[in-house]
Design a protein around this motif. Structure first.
Motif, PDB file in Angstrom:
ATOM      1  N   LYS A   1       0.870  -1.196   0.000  1.00  0.00           N
ATOM      2  CA  LYS A   1       0.000   0.000   0.000  1.00  0.00           C
ATOM      3  C   LYS A   1       0.895   1.231   0.000  1.00  0.00           C
ATOM      4  O   LYS A   1       1.810   1.355   0.810  1.00  0.00           O
ATOM      5  CB  LYS A   1      -0.908   0.011   1.240  1.00  0.00           C
ATOM      6  CG  LYS A   1      -1.489   1.406   1.554  1.00  0.00           C
ATOM      7  CD  LYS A   1      -2.959   1.572   1.245  1.00  0.00           C
ATOM      8  CE  LYS A   1      -3.436   3.011   1.244  1.00  0.00           C
ATOM      9  NZ  LYS A   1      -4.075   3.551   2.385  1.00  0.00           N
TER      10      LYS A   1
ATOM     11  N   GLY B   1      -3.604   5.041  -1.658  1.00  0.00           N
ATOM     12  CA  GLY B   1      -4.600   5.850  -0.962  1.00  0.00           C
ATOM     13  C   GLY B   1      -5.025   7.016  -1.839  1.00  0.00           C
ATOM     14  O   GLY B   1      -4.687   7.091  -3.028  1.00  0.00           O
ATOM     15  N   ALA B   2      -5.763   7.933  -1.232  1.00  0.00           N
ATOM     16  CA  ALA B   2      -6.372   9.015  -2.009  1.00  0.00           C
ATOM     17  C   ALA B   2      -5.633  10.348  -1.883  1.00  0.00           C
ATOM     18  O   ALA B   2      -5.585  11.115  -2.848  1.00  0.00           O
ATOM     19  CB  ALA B   2      -7.820   9.193  -1.557  1.00  0.00           C
TER      20      ALA B   2
ATOM     21  N   HIS C   1      -9.688  12.840  -0.545  1.00  0.00           N
ATOM     22  CA  HIS C   1     -10.242  13.248   0.754  1.00  0.00           C
ATOM     23  C   HIS C   1     -10.915  14.623   0.705  1.00  0.00           C
ATOM     24  O   HIS C   1     -11.885  14.862   1.418  1.00  0.00           O
ATOM     25  CB  HIS C   1      -9.156  13.188   1.832  1.00  0.00           C
ATOM     26  CG  HIS C   1      -8.786  11.776   2.176  1.00  0.00           C
ATOM     27  ND1 HIS C   1      -9.503  11.008   3.074  1.00  0.00           N
ATOM     28  CD2 HIS C   1      -7.808  10.962   1.701  1.00  0.00           C
ATOM     29  CE1 HIS C   1      -8.972   9.800   3.145  1.00  0.00           C
ATOM     30  NE2 HIS C   1      -7.938   9.743   2.320  1.00  0.00           N
TER      31      HIS C   1
ATOM     32  N   SER D   1     -11.841   2.912   2.019  1.00  0.00           N
ATOM     33  CA  SER D   1     -10.423   3.185   2.191  1.00  0.00           C
ATOM     34  C   SER D   1      -9.565   2.096   1.537  1.00  0.00           C
ATOM     35  O   SER D   1      -9.945   0.912   1.539  1.00  0.00           O
ATOM     36  CB  SER D   1     -10.124   3.234   3.690  1.00  0.00           C
ATOM     37  OG  SER D   1      -8.748   3.129   3.895  1.00  0.00           O
ATOM     38  N   GLY D   2      -8.425   2.500   1.024  1.00  0.00           N
ATOM     39  CA  GLY D   2      -7.472   1.527   0.494  1.00  0.00           C
ATOM     40  C   GLY D   2      -7.055   0.540   1.583  1.00  0.00           C
ATOM     41  O   GLY D   2      -6.740  -0.619   1.290  1.00  0.00           O
TER      42      GLY D   2
ATOM     43  N   THR E   1     -11.140   8.718   6.290  1.00  0.00           N
ATOM     44  CA  THR E   1     -11.191   7.278   6.569  1.00  0.00           C
ATOM     45  C   THR E   1     -10.438   6.882   7.831  1.00  0.00           C
ATOM     46  O   THR E   1     -10.043   5.745   7.993  1.00  0.00           O
ATOM     47  CB  THR E   1     -10.694   6.456   5.355  1.00  0.00           C
ATOM     48  OG1 THR E   1      -9.472   7.023   4.891  1.00  0.00           O
ATOM     49  CG2 THR E   1     -11.716   6.444   4.251  1.00  0.00           C
TER      50      THR E   1
END
Ligand code: IP8
Length: 261
Positions: free
Chosen positions: A5, A45-46, A51, A154-155, A215
């Motif tokens: 991740k 992730g974002a 977000h 969420s990732g 998240t």
């Protein structure tokens, strides 16, 4: 198979007002990830690509009307922004020789009350079997609870789900801090790194007020990874901003961080 991740906080300027890529970090992280030559799934992730919109449109809160135009607009904008972000990431990974293929979670995942309920992992497995590196990400998805309709996935939740379903043997979660600390290291210089976290570890919940994270920030990650540990899968949290960390972690070398087991 490993899951890597890459935190949105390392790939974007997370406290920016608009989606902003951290080009330098992306270049380096993609290069470091390319040291792994076996089966791998990348989840990102974002950061500021997701977000900001998720918060602005309050995706995941109950819509005001059955077909709430504002929420629908929010879903469209968040998904498009995440797809653009994913495109930038896979392009860079491909440049570094990784056979990265972007897989859009909202097209095959649905949640119920914000937890994954429908997810056809055979698509991901098949890409891996055929020699690709699927790159999935935190996304705005449909939720089966008719009251809320949509959710931010969420990732971190994707990692735990895929790791369990696809029986991964290693999960590496990289973020913009060295791991889990006794207090927030960004505010408290005396905070100490905790090398191993289990269900028995007493953790202090801290807030990172300067960043939007819908998240759950670090606590959200810990909860996901503890759930994974319950299934017997160990994971590690490392700092993606420290040069060499991702390369060493994917190569199986010891890296400063926190093991969750
Ligand atoms: O950054 C959040 O994913 P995360 C996804 O992995 C969105 O928590 C769209 C905000």
């Amino acid at each position: 198979m490993i899951i890597l991740k890459i935190g949105g906080s390392a790939l974007t300027i997370k406290d920016a007002q608009t989606p902003t890529l951290d080009e330098k970090n992306l270049e380096r992280i993609a290069q470091e990830a390319s040291f792994y030559n076996d089966d791998m799934i990348i989840v990102h992730g974002a950061g500021s690509f997701g977000h900001i919109y998720a918060q602005q449109y309050k995706i995941g809160d109950k819509p005001k009307t059955p077909k709430d135009d504002y929420k629908i607009e929010g879903m469209c904008i968040t998904q498009a922004s995440m797809q653009l972000f994913n495109h930038k990431i896979i392009t860079k990974l491909q440049e570094k020789g990784i056979p990265a293929i972007g897989v859009k979670p909202s097209s095959f995942v649905m949640t119920r009350n914000k937890r994954i309920e429908i997810c056809d992992t055979s698509i991901i497995q098949r890409y891996v079997d055929e020699g690709f590196v699927p790159v999935v990400y935190g996304d705005a998805v449909l939720d089966l609870n008719d009251d809320v309709k949509f959710a931010i996935l969420s990732g971190d939740q994707i990692i735990t789900y895929l790791a369990k379903e696809l029986k991964c043997n290693r999960v590496i979660l990289s973020s913009d801090v060295d791991g889990i600390f006794t207090d927030n290291p960004k505010n408290n210089p005396d905070a100490e790194l905790i090398e191993v976290v289990t269900r028995d570890t007493q953790l202090k919940v801290t807030d990172n007020q300067d960043q939007i994270d819908v998240t759950g920030g670090m606590m959200g990650k810990i909860n996901e990874l503890l759930a994974l540990a319950d299934e017997g899968i160990e994971s590690q949290i490392i700092n993606a901003e420290v040069e060499g960390n991702i390369q060493q972690a994917v190569s199986g070398q010891k890296v400063k961080g926190t093991l969750i087991r």
